[in-house]
Design an enzyme around this catalytic site. Structure first.
Site, PDB file in Angstrom:
ATOM      1  N   ASP A 221      81.805  85.001 102.073  1.00  0.00           N
ATOM      2  CA  ASP A 221      82.452  85.325 101.158  1.00  0.00           C
ATOM      3  C   ASP A 221      83.314  86.698 101.625  1.00  0.00           C
ATOM      4  OD1 ASP A 221      83.803  84.555  98.302  1.00  0.00           O
ATOM      5  OD2 ASP A 221      83.262  86.743  97.825  1.00  0.00           O
ATOM      6  N   GLU A 282      84.873  83.074 105.350  1.00  0.00           N
ATOM      7  CA  GLU A 282      85.931  82.901 104.378  1.00  0.00           C
ATOM      8  C   GLU A 282      86.939  83.964 104.715  1.00  0.00           C
ATOM      9  OE1 GLU A 282      87.771  82.852  99.820  1.00  0.00           O
ATOM     10  OE2 GLU A 282      86.083  84.220 100.474  1.00  0.00           O
TER      11      GLU A 282
HETATM   12  C1  GLC Z   1      86.099  84.414  97.314  1.00  0.00           C
HETATM   13  C2  GLC Z   1      85.639  83.499  96.369  1.00  0.00           C
HETATM   14  C3  GLC Z   1      86.246  83.550  94.996  1.00  0.00           C
HETATM   15  C4  GLC Z   1      85.834  84.600  94.400  1.00  0.00           C
HETATM   16  C5  GLC Z   1      86.251  85.914  95.327  1.00  0.00           C
HETATM   17  C6  GLC Z   1      85.456  87.131  94.913  1.00  0.00           C
HETATM   18  O1  GLC Z   1      87.669  84.418  97.289  1.00  0.00           O
HETATM   19  O2  GLC Z   1      85.916  82.145  96.947  1.00  0.00           O
HETATM   20  O3  GLC Z   1      85.551  82.435  94.224  1.00  0.00           O
HETATM   21  O4  GLC Z   1      86.624  84.736  93.392  1.00  0.00           O
HETATM   22  O5  GLC Z   1      85.731  85.813  96.487  1.00  0.00           O
HETATM   23  O6  GLC Z   1      84.254  87.057  95.227  1.00  0.00           O
END
Ligand code: GLC
Length: 557
Positions: A221, A282
């Site tokens: 993440d 991500e």
């Molecule tokens: C990422 C996740 C999202 C979350 C954010 C903070 O972007 O995909 O759902 O709100 O991180 O953890």
């Protein structure tokens, strides 16, 4: 086109699933509820694994990615973790998790966990201790700073100008400790301090713990925000009138720091110690060139170029060209939807304007054809395989706290509706009251119903996945955009060895002819979104509204 030797993956047996396979994202709260509390759980997921892999009627995915399952106050859908090494009772127990791993591995399906290591929940014991005082073993686990000054009325002023992605200052005052802490997301999601050796050790030991449970990899993440510039300088302000506060700064100091490469190398060495593992990062609000720079074999990175494309052939051509240019020999991911965005089918249909149910199915199939035939590893988002669309959740019923904090932002509940399994009560998702409303069309658009029809969106997904599995060109070939003489048709070639596949997709509601590229042997239809027959075709082909066709030829006919 047929490679009969391709067989379901055996965990650890081959190393290419991260490139050749298809990953399916499960949002655990919304997938399947086994105990009637209205929230999906691990036992429910285990009961529905046949839908995903290992059975004659399965989609045939190679891996599942589970959005967070850890104990959490659930202020950000579980991306606010209060204990990294357990399972939230809502989802089950660690024993259920071990059963899931075992059940998946028996089917040759890998399991990827979501690792949220930029921040914890404010209820994590590390933070509970850290906020108490500036001394003690957890004192430097978070990013604590003194105020930059005091206002005339005696209020502490934040250390710099950083803003939270979810709105407002990124700094929250903690009276107990007399300092501010940083939160890139909600105030209840304090950012950890990756420059603390003790924090690093604690995180790595957690990662090793999950590898010990047999997981096959991780989704990281917002990984590119892990490290901030050591002295936390203010970001340069940029002119971007009317946009969110986040967009009015150049994020020079709060993400993408050069030392991140060394931190990622440490993490990757730990993951690589278990053969057959892979990760996907991500990328948080950075561009494709930044994504490419973090890539390494078996460590994929999401870029958002395709997810940002709109439903026109021109937009997809531009996105694909940008991806091919940026990724070069490296291996990209393919994602059209996830738990943070409006579902792609809803976005595409909204842009098309008034349409009937046939158009919805046709667009769902056309989009799937692109998603499963581009160069890269596809990441499907649960429900897209039955053509699920966003639900509407009124603001007063919103479960997504971030949406409430960011009035200008979309409520992510919309793309997190319960999965529709059958025509039974609550679409077979739960025997209780579902935590979010079911899609309004769940009675007719569900797995059971679509499994019974060869012409359903689900049947098209299954055929596409099967074709991809049989075709080296679609799995791993190179990609070249081609012009077939119609601006509303996207077309590209995939080539591996002596096999060539040609993908043609009409983005508009017309019927019209296209010119196929010359080939040494005739093109055969390998799969069409509109027909079950697979004829041989000449140099021209008629494409009906939103029709997608995969053609193939081999040098040997
Ligand atoms: C990422 C996740 C999202 C979350 C954010 C903070 O972007 O995909 O759902 O709100 O991180 O953890």
């Amino acid at each position: 086109m047929i490679d009969q030797s391709a067989s379901p993956a055996e965990p650890g047996a081959d190393d290419r699933w991260w490139r050749d396979g298809v990953v399916y994202q499960v949002y655990p709260r919304s997938f399947a509820d086994s105990n009637g509390d209205g929230v999906g759980d691990l036992a429910g997921l285990i009961e529905h694994l046949d839908h995903l892999a290992g059975g004659p009627e399965s989609l045939g995915v190679d891996a599942i990615w589970l959005s967070p399952i850890y104990p959490s106050p659930m202020l950000d859908g579980g991306y606010d973790v209060s204990d990294y090494s357990a399972v939230d009772p809502l989802f089950g127990t660690l024993a259920d998790f071990d059963r899931l791993i075992e059940a998946c591995h028996r089917r040759g399906t890998r399991v990827i966990l979501d690792l949220v290591m930029n921040h914890t929940s404010s209820q994590h014991p590390w933070f509970v201790h850290s906020r108490q005082s500036a001394s003690g073993p957890f004192a430097d686990f978070y990013l604590w700073r003194d105020p930059s000054g005091w206002s005339a009325d005696g209020q502490p002023e934040p250390p710099n100008n950083w803003v939270s992605w979810f709105g407002g200052s990124a700094w929250e005052w903690e009276p107990l400790r007399g300092q501010f802490y940083l939160h890139t997301f909600l105030p209840e999601q304090p950012d950890v301090n990756w420059r603390s050796p003790a924090l690093r050790r604690a995180m790595w030991s957690m990662v090793k713990g999950w590898l010990g449970h047999g997981v096959d990899g991780f989704r990281l993440d917002v990984f590119n925000a892990f490290l901030k510039a050591a002295d936390l300088p203010s970001n340069p302000e940029i002119a971007a009138s009317g946009s969110a506060p986040w967009d009015r700064q150049e994020h020079r100091y709060d993400k993408d720091q050069p030392e991140l490469h060394e931190l990622l190398a440490e993490f990757r060495a730990i993951v690589d110690a278990r053969p057959g593992t892979a990760t996907v990062g991500e990328l948080f609000t950075s561009g494709i060139d930044v994504a490419v720079a973090y890539w390494a074999p078996r460590h994929l990175i999401f870029d958002w170029v395709l997810l940002d494309a709109t439903w026109t052939a021109a937009s997809f051509r531009t996105a694909i060209a940008a991806r091919e240019a940026a990724w070069g020999d490296r291996w990209p991911t393919i994602a059209l939807s996830n738990h943070d965005h409006s579902r792609h089918l809803s976005r595409y249909l909204d842009a098309l304007g008034p349409h009937d149910g046939h158009a919805a199915d046709a667009v769902a199939k056309a989009a799937a054809t692109i998603e499963l035939t581009l160069r890269g590893t596809p990441f499907l988002y649960y429900g897209e395989e039955i053509g699920a669309q966003d639900i509407t959740v009124p603001r007063e019923l919103a479960r997504d706290r971030a949406a409430l904090r960011m009035p200008e932002w979309w409520n992510r509940d919309g793309c997190r509706a319960p999965m529709a399994w059958s025509g039974a009560t609550n679409a077979g998702f739960t025997s209780g009251a579902p935590w979010l409303p079911l899609p309004p069309d769940a009675r007719t658009r569900n797995v059971e119903r679509e499994a019974a029809s060869e012409r359903s969106v689900l049947a098209h997904y299954r055929r596409l996945l099967a074709l991809r599995r049989r075709s080296p060109a679609l799995r791993s070939g190179d990609l070249a955009l081609v012009d077939v003489g119609d601006p509303d048709v996207l077309a590209y070639l995939r080539r591996a060895g002596d096999e060539t596949a040609l993908v043609v997709v009409r983005f508009d509601g017309r019927t019209g002819k296209i010119e196929l590229p010359q080939a040494a042997t005739p093109w055969r239809v390998a799969l069409s979104s509109h027909d079950l027959a697979t004829p041989t075709v000449g140099s021209r082909l008629t494409l009906r509204p939103f029709e997608a066709i995969v053609l193939a030829h081999t040098m040997h006919g």
